[in-house]
Scaffold this active site. Structure first.
Site, PDB file in Angstrom:
ATOM      1  N   ALA A  46      52.676 -13.999 -30.889  1.00 49.70           N
ATOM      2  CA  ALA A  46      51.354 -14.605 -31.043  1.00 49.70           C
ATOM      3  C   ALA A  46      50.642 -14.032 -32.263  1.00 49.70           C
ATOM      4  O   ALA A  46      51.001 -12.965 -32.769  1.00 49.70           O
ATOM      5  CB  ALA A  46      50.526 -14.357 -29.783  1.00 49.70           C
ATOM      6  N   ALA A  49      49.350 -10.534 -32.059  1.00 49.49           N
ATOM      7  CA  ALA A  49      50.394  -9.507 -32.056  1.00 49.49           C
ATOM      8  C   ALA A  49      50.660  -8.956 -33.456  1.00 49.49           C
ATOM      9  O   ALA A  49      51.236  -7.864 -33.592  1.00 49.49           O
ATOM     10  CB  ALA A  49      51.681 -10.071 -31.471  1.00 49.49           C
ATOM     11  N   LEU A 109      50.998 -12.878 -24.374  1.00 50.96           N
ATOM     12  CA  LEU A 109      51.360 -14.217 -23.905  1.00 50.96           C
ATOM     13  C   LEU A 109      50.139 -14.964 -23.380  1.00 50.96           C
ATOM     14  O   LEU A 109      49.082 -14.358 -23.139  1.00 50.96           O
ATOM     15  CB  LEU A 109      52.407 -14.109 -22.795  1.00 50.96           C
ATOM     16  CG  LEU A 109      53.732 -13.439 -23.156  1.00 50.96           C
ATOM     17  CD1 LEU A 109      54.574 -13.231 -21.909  1.00 50.96           C
ATOM     18  CD2 LEU A 109      54.484 -14.278 -24.183  1.00 50.96           C
ATOM     19  N   HIS A 114      51.039 -14.301 -17.601  1.00 55.59           N
ATOM     20  CA  HIS A 114      51.017 -12.837 -17.557  1.00 55.59           C
ATOM     21  C   HIS A 114      51.618 -12.294 -16.260  1.00 55.59           C
ATOM     22  O   HIS A 114      52.427 -11.369 -16.271  1.00 55.59           O
ATOM     23  CB  HIS A 114      49.581 -12.312 -17.692  1.00 55.59           C
ATOM     24  CG  HIS A 114      49.080 -12.318 -19.099  1.00 55.59           C
ATOM     25  ND1 HIS A 114      47.781 -11.990 -19.426  1.00 55.59           N
ATOM     26  CD2 HIS A 114      49.685 -12.605 -20.280  1.00 55.59           C
ATOM     27  CE1 HIS A 114      47.615 -12.065 -20.739  1.00 55.59           C
ATOM     28  NE2 HIS A 114      48.761 -12.462 -21.265  1.00 55.59           N
ATOM     29  N   LYS A 132      44.166  -9.174 -22.876  1.00 58.55           N
ATOM     30  CA  LYS A 132      43.132  -9.653 -21.969  1.00 58.55           C
ATOM     31  C   LYS A 132      42.822 -11.112 -22.272  1.00 58.55           C
ATOM     32  O   LYS A 132      43.084 -11.559 -23.387  1.00 58.55           O
ATOM     33  CB  LYS A 132      41.869  -8.785 -22.042  1.00 58.55           C
ATOM     34  CG  LYS A 132      41.493  -8.230 -23.403  1.00 58.55           C
ATOM     35  CD  LYS A 132      41.194  -9.202 -24.487  1.00 58.55           C
ATOM     36  CE  LYS A 132      40.152 -10.227 -24.221  1.00 58.55           C
ATOM     37  NZ  LYS A 132      40.113 -11.296 -25.276  1.00 58.55           N
ATOM     38  N   ARG A 204      43.506 -20.680 -25.862  1.00 57.80           N
ATOM     39  CA  ARG A 204      42.272 -20.218 -25.226  1.00 57.80           C
ATOM     40  C   ARG A 204      41.377 -21.368 -24.762  1.00 57.80           C
ATOM     41  O   ARG A 204      40.403 -21.135 -24.036  1.00 57.80           O
ATOM     42  CB  ARG A 204      41.500 -19.317 -26.204  1.00 57.80           C
ATOM     43  CG  ARG A 204      42.172 -17.980 -26.436  1.00 57.80           C
ATOM     44  CD  ARG A 204      41.501 -17.193 -27.548  1.00 57.80           C
ATOM     45  NE  ARG A 204      41.863 -17.695 -28.867  1.00 57.80           N
ATOM     46  CZ  ARG A 204      41.428 -17.157 -30.009  1.00 57.80           C
ATOM     47  NH1 ARG A 204      40.596 -16.136 -29.979  1.00 57.80           N
ATOM     48  NH2 ARG A 204      41.818 -17.653 -31.164  1.00 57.80           N
ATOM     49  N   ASP A 217      38.044 -14.789 -22.970  1.00 57.83           N
ATOM     50  CA  ASP A 217      38.384 -14.368 -24.324  1.00 57.83           C
ATOM     51  C   ASP A 217      37.342 -13.445 -24.935  1.00 57.83           C
ATOM     52  O   ASP A 217      37.678 -12.383 -25.462  1.00 57.83           O
ATOM     53  CB  ASP A 217      38.570 -15.594 -25.214  1.00 57.83           C
ATOM     54  CG  ASP A 217      39.074 -15.234 -26.598  1.00 57.83           C
ATOM     55  OD1 ASP A 217      40.029 -14.432 -26.683  1.00 57.83           O
ATOM     56  OD2 ASP A 217      38.522 -15.725 -27.582  1.00 57.83           O
TER      57      ASP A 217
END
Length: 406
Positions: A46, A49, A109, A114, A132, A204, A217
Site C-alpha cells: 500500500a 507502506a 491492508l 485485518h 489503523k 478509505r 482514518d
C-alpha cells in the site's frame, strides 16, 4: 508462490542510516551492536507502506526482509521505487506465514481483512504491527488482541505520533495528576480527498475497504489523543456523533463527535474527507489552585517538518472574576523538537519494548507491561470509535461507551 529480487533495481548497497538516525540511537541508548534485530515482512504494498518501509531501513532494531503483495509485479515495483535492493519480493501473503527468516509483519491492508491476517500471523507466531483502524468493529479487534496474547506475540497499531519525542513531552504534562486537570480537548483532523477519492477511488471510502471512513482514518487520531490527555484510566461515559456527509452505502465522509466524560468534561473533534487539511488540537486544564494550562499543537499527527516541530503551553493564573473586556496576563512557552522521525521510532520501540530486542534482566517484565499498555490503548480507541459510529448511524443518539474485554 513466486519469490525473487526486484527486477531492474539498481545494484546499490542497503540504504544507510543518516547521521540523525545514529544520533537518535545514541540518545535512546541504542546502537547496532546492543541487543537484537527484529526481521520484518510487509504484507501489502500500500502507499502508506512506502514511508514505513524506509523507516524500517533507518531503524537500528529492524531489518526489512520481504515485501509481499497479491501480485509479484506490484511487490517488485514497490521495491524498485524505494531502492530496496536486498529485500525479497513475494507473491501472496501466505508465503510470509511460512517464512522462517521473518519475526514480525507490518499490515497496511484494508481494514476489512485485518482480522483474517492478524489471526493467521498470530497463529504462525509472528509479531504484528497493524495499520489503523485495526478492525471494522470492537469485537473484531478484541479477537485479534486475544489471539496475539494467546500465542505470546506482540501486537501494536500504527499510530505514529505516539512515538515522537514531542508527544512524550506532552504525555509528561498529561500524566501529572497534581497539575493537569483536563476540562476540554478540542481537535480536528481533516483533508479534502477530491471527487475520485470520494467516489470509491480509495479503500478509505469503500464499504469493503474501511467501513469506518473518515472516523477510522482521521478521527482515530483525535480519539487517541483525547484518551491520553484525559488519562487512559478515566473512562468516558458516552458519545454523540453528528454525521454531516456519507457515501451512498453509508461510509462516513464528514463527522462531528463529542466524547462526554463525567463532571461536564469533553473531548470534541471534527474529522472529514471534505475539508481543507487541518491536524490541530487544544487541550485545556483548569485547576482552582494553580489556574489554567492550555496545550496547543498545529500538526500533532504528521509533523510539518522532521527537522523541527513544536508545541506550545500557555499558563493562565487563577482569576475568580474576569470582565468581558479583560485581557488575561498569561505566559507562553514553545518547545522545539529537532531531527526526530516518529516512523523510525515506532518500529524501534516496537522491536525493543514489545518484542524485547534490547534484552536485559528486566526485559520480560517490561515487554509484558508495554504490550498490555498498547493492547489496551488499541481496544479503548476502538471502543470509543464503536460508540461514535453507532451514534452516527442512529441519528446522533447519545451512545454509552463500553470497554471491551479479551
Amino acid at each position: 508462490v513466486g519469490v525473487k529480487k526486484p527486477v531492474g533495481a539498481p545494484r546499490l548497497p542497503y540504504p544507510k542510516k543518516t547521521a540523525e538516525d545514529e544520533a537518535l540511537a545514541l540518545m535512546m541508548g541504542d546502537d547496532d551492536d546492543a541487543g537484537g534485530v527484529v526481521r520484518f515482512g510487509i504484507c501489502g504494498a500500500a502507499a502508506i507502506a512506502k514511508k514505513n518501509a524506509l523507516a524500517m531501513v533507518r531503524s537500528p532494531r529492524v531489518k526489512l526482509v520481504a515485501v509481499a503483495s497479491r501480485s509479484l509485479a506490484k511487490a517488485e515495483a514497490f521495491c524498485v521505487e524505494l531502492k530496496l535492493c536486498e529485500v525479497r519480493c513475494v507473491e501472496g501473503y501466505e508465503a510470509l506465514l511460512k517464512s522462517t527468516d521473518i519475526d514480525a509483519v507490518y499490515l497496511p491492508l484494508p481494514t476489512t481483512v485485518h482480522k483474517e491476517w492478524v489471526l493467521k500471523f498470530a497463529a504462525a507466531k509472528k509479531h504484528v504491527l497493524v495499520e489503523k483502524p485495526v478492525g471494522a468493529t470492537s469485537r473484531d479487534v478484541a479477537e485479534m488482541v486475544a489471539a496475539c496474547r494467546a500465542n505470546d506475540v506482540a501486537f501494536m497499531d500504527g499510530t505514529m505520533f505516539m512515538h515522537h519525542g514531542r508527544f512524550a513531552a506532552m504525555r509528561r504534562l498529561f500524566d501529572d495528576e497534581l497539575h493537569w486537570h483536563p476540562k476540554r480537548i478540542t481537535a480536528a483532523f481533516t483533508f479534502y480527498g477530491g471527487d475520485a477519492f470520494l467516489k470509491g477511488g480509495n479503500i478509505r471510502t469503500r464499504l469493503d475497504g474501511d467501513p469506518l471512513g473518515c472516523l477510522g482514518d482521521v478521527g482515530w487520531y483525535c480519539i487517541r489523543l483525547g484518551l491520553l490527555a484525559f488519562r487512559l484510566e478515566d473512562k468516558p461515559e458516552s458519545v454523540v456523533a453528528r454525521l454531516r456527509d456519507q457515501s451512498e452505502d453509508g461510509v462516513p465522509f464528514d463527522l462531528d463527535v463529542d466524547v462526554l466524560y463525567s463532571q461536564g468534561r469533553l473531548l470534541t473533534f471534527h474529522c472529514s474527507f471534505k475539508h481543507h487539511f487541518r491536524q490541530w488540537f487544544e487541550a485545556v486544564s483548569v485547576d482552582p489552585r494553580y489556574g489554567s494550562r492550555i496545550v496547543r499543537c498545529d500538526d500533532f499527527v504528521i509533523p510539518t517538518r522532521e527537522e523541527r516541530c513544536t508545541f506550545s503551553i500557555e499558563e493562565i493564573p487563577n482569576q475568580q472574576t474576569i470582565q468581558y473586556d479583560t485581557i488575561c496576563a498569561s505566559s507562553h512557552s514553545t518547545l522545539p523538537f529537532d531531527g526526530i522521525s516518529q516512523e523510525v521510532n515506532m518500529f524501534t520501540n516496537f522491536a525493543d519494548d514489545l518484542v524485547g530486542a534490547r534484552g536485559g534482566e528486566s526485559s520480560a517484565a517490561t515487554t509484558k507491561a508495554t504490550r498490555d499498555f498498547f493492547e489496551t490503548l488499541t481496544l479503548r480507541t476502538h471502543d470509543v470509535m464503536q460508540a461514535a459510529i453507532d451514534s452516527a448511524r442512529n441519528g446522533g443518539a447519545t451512545t454509552p461507551v463500553t470497554w471491551s474485554t479479551t
